[in-house]
Design an enzyme around this catalytic site. Structure first.
Site, short mmCIF file in Angstrom:
data_model
loop_
_atom_site.label_atom_id
_atom_site.label_comp_id
_atom_site.label_asym_id
_atom_site.label_seq_id
_atom_site.Cartn_x
_atom_site.Cartn_y
_atom_site.Cartn_z
N PRO A 166 -10.94 -7.22 7.63
CA PRO A 166 -9.92 -7.47 8.65
C PRO A 166 -8.56 -7.66 8.00
O PRO A 166 -8.48 -8.17 6.88
CB PRO A 166 -10.39 -8.77 9.32
CG PRO A 166 -11.30 -9.42 8.33
CD PRO A 166 -11.93 -8.30 7.54
N ASN A 217 -9.50 -9.62 -7.25
CA ASN A 217 -8.26 -9.06 -7.79
C ASN A 217 -7.53 -10.12 -8.60
O ASN A 217 -7.96 -11.27 -8.69
CB ASN A 217 -7.39 -8.48 -6.67
CG ASN A 217 -6.96 -9.55 -5.68
OD1 ASN A 217 -6.22 -10.46 -6.02
ND2 ASN A 217 -7.45 -9.44 -4.44
N LYS A 245 5.84 -1.24 6.45
CA LYS A 245 4.74 -2.21 6.58
C LYS A 245 5.05 -3.25 7.66
O LYS A 245 4.19 -3.65 8.43
CB LYS A 245 4.50 -2.89 5.23
CG LYS A 245 3.22 -3.68 5.15
CD LYS A 245 2.87 -4.04 3.72
CE LYS A 245 2.38 -2.82 2.95
NZ LYS A 245 2.03 -3.12 1.56
#
Ligand code: C5P
Length: 405
Positions: free
Chosen positions: A308, A212, A342
């Site tokens: 993970p 990314n 979040k």
């Protein structure tokens, strides 16, 4: 906003060398940290930078003459050298080092250096042969024995066309050393910090990968600021084009699973800041040969599995959880609502939320507008450089541990 170094004072002695232009940048770096600078420009130094540039950047009169009646009336050389919390010589020429080593006091710079009772840091800069000359090395040994701090010089190409040690350390590195010396122990001294930064890179086959656009800038700036505040800092970083910040232990990784393993081995830590843009998925199987493009054969299908979640793993450790776990939430809309959700979902203490929609230019850019979301509270910070966000965050963390917030 206050800085860890607000109100601290540096007397900067600018010697005569081509590296003197970097000292102008150094003044700016110090000002960003809230440090006030006064400058002494040597006669040789004034051939490379002008008193006007130094005066404009420091916001103070520049001192040049030992025998100036007006200067002595306003702030004499003894007062000037006592005014400072730290005296910095940058660039420190071979001649200035020789004078310091032998206790000469025949101009304003050398006299101020003799008169000071404050710590002194020098940033040597000279031709490689002058640096390696036995006389300079002897003077260096004397200065070190006298307790003078030294930063650099670096190896590299020199203005004179030669290559080797002698280039003045970069302004950022000198500023970090100044910050360390000024902060003494530092508000986070004795604390251990772990920072993740950059993207992760997930291989598809031995030559291809998924990645990314994370530049790692914010995470690197945070690691640097925590180290400057005195924390023993480990930076676990995916592949980025950035140099390791001074006094930070850098662990380079590629994949999310490597990043998690590196974080686990960096524990115990008091503070964990997860600024990495960890890839959410990796390919399920990894062929050990390159996937061939064969005419007429179907396009390969990539099966992805979840990576993970490092932040969540650290925040939910039942044993050895860092006392303060901080995550980032890069959102393109409903920033606060998503970040608040979040924080709860991951179980971290603070979330630093920011808007990364294209128009903000945050991704890959140098500036950031963030919100700090903690249990039941929210702080909206103004638009700041990523370096400044990092320094404010380090100061905020220090206040948190000091019990003030
Ligand atoms: O879920 P999301 O990726 O938006 O969460 C962002 C936060 O979680 C960041 O602090 C990021 O470093 C962290 N994160 C992580 N491991 C992942 C995914 C995100 O540590 N696999």
């Amino acid at each position: 906003m206050s800085h860890a170094l607000t109100g601290r004072k540096v007397l900067l002695i600018v010697g005569g060398g081509i590296a003197a232009y970097k000292s102008l940048e150094l003044v700016r770096r110090l000002a960003e940290r809230g440090v006030e600078t006064r400058a002494i420009l040597t006669a040789a130094g004034s051939h490379f930078v002008t008193p006007l540039s130094l005066a404009s950047l420091t916001g103070n009169k520049v001192h040049q003459d030992l025998f100036s009646l007006t200067d002595e009336a306003e702030m004499g050389h003894i007062e000037l050298s006592r005014w400072a919390d730290l005296v910095v010589v940058a660039p420190a020429t071979a001649d200035l080092m020789a004078k310091m080593a032998h206790g000469h006091a025949n101009d304003l710079a050398s006299t101020a250096l003799m008169a000071t009772d404050k710590p002194v840091l020098i940033a040597p800069a000279m031709n490689v042969r002058m640096w390696t000359h036995a006389a300079t090395q002897r003077n260096l040994a004397t200065l070190l024995a006298d307790g003078i701090h030294v930063v650099g010089p670096d190896d590299g190409a020199m203005a004179c066309g030669e290559f080797g040690p002698g280039r003045m350390a970069e302004p950022d590195v000198i500023a970090a050393e100044i910050a360390r010396l000024l902060s003494g122990a530092g508000p986070l001294s004795g604390y251990r910090a772990l920072v993740t930064a950059g993207p992760t890179l997930e291989p598809i086959d031995p030559v291809r990968f998924i990645a990314n656009r994370s530049s790692g800038k914010q995470g690197y700036a945070i690691a640097r600021a925590l180290a400057e505040a005195g924390a023993q800092t480990t930076l676990v970083s995916g592949p980025v084009a950035l140099a390791a910040p001074p006094r930070v232990k850098l662990v380079k990784v590629e994949t999310a699973r490597e990043m998690l393993a590196a974080c686990e081995s960096a524990l115990p830590a008091d503070i964990a800041v997860c600024a990495a843009a960890v890839a959410d998925w990796r390919t399920e199987d990894l062929p050990n040969a390159k996937i061939k493009k064969t005419a007429g054969k179907a396009v390969p299908e990539l099966r992805l599995v979840e990576n993970p979640d490092i932040l969540k793993t650290l925040a939910q450790l039942s044993k050895g959880r860092p006392r303060l776990v901080i995550g980032f939430a890069a959102e393109t809309h409903d920033v606060i609502a998503h970040a608040t959700e979040k924080r709860a979902r991951k179980g971290c203490d603070w979330i630093i939320a920011n808007d990364v929609s294209a128009a903000t230019g945050v991704m890959g850019g140098d500036q950031n507008t963030v919100h700090l979301i903690s249990a039941g509270a929210r702080e909206d910070w103004p638009l700041l450089s990523k370096d400044e966000v990092a320094r404010q965050l380090a100061a905020r963390i220090a206040r948190h541990f000091a019990g003030a917030a």
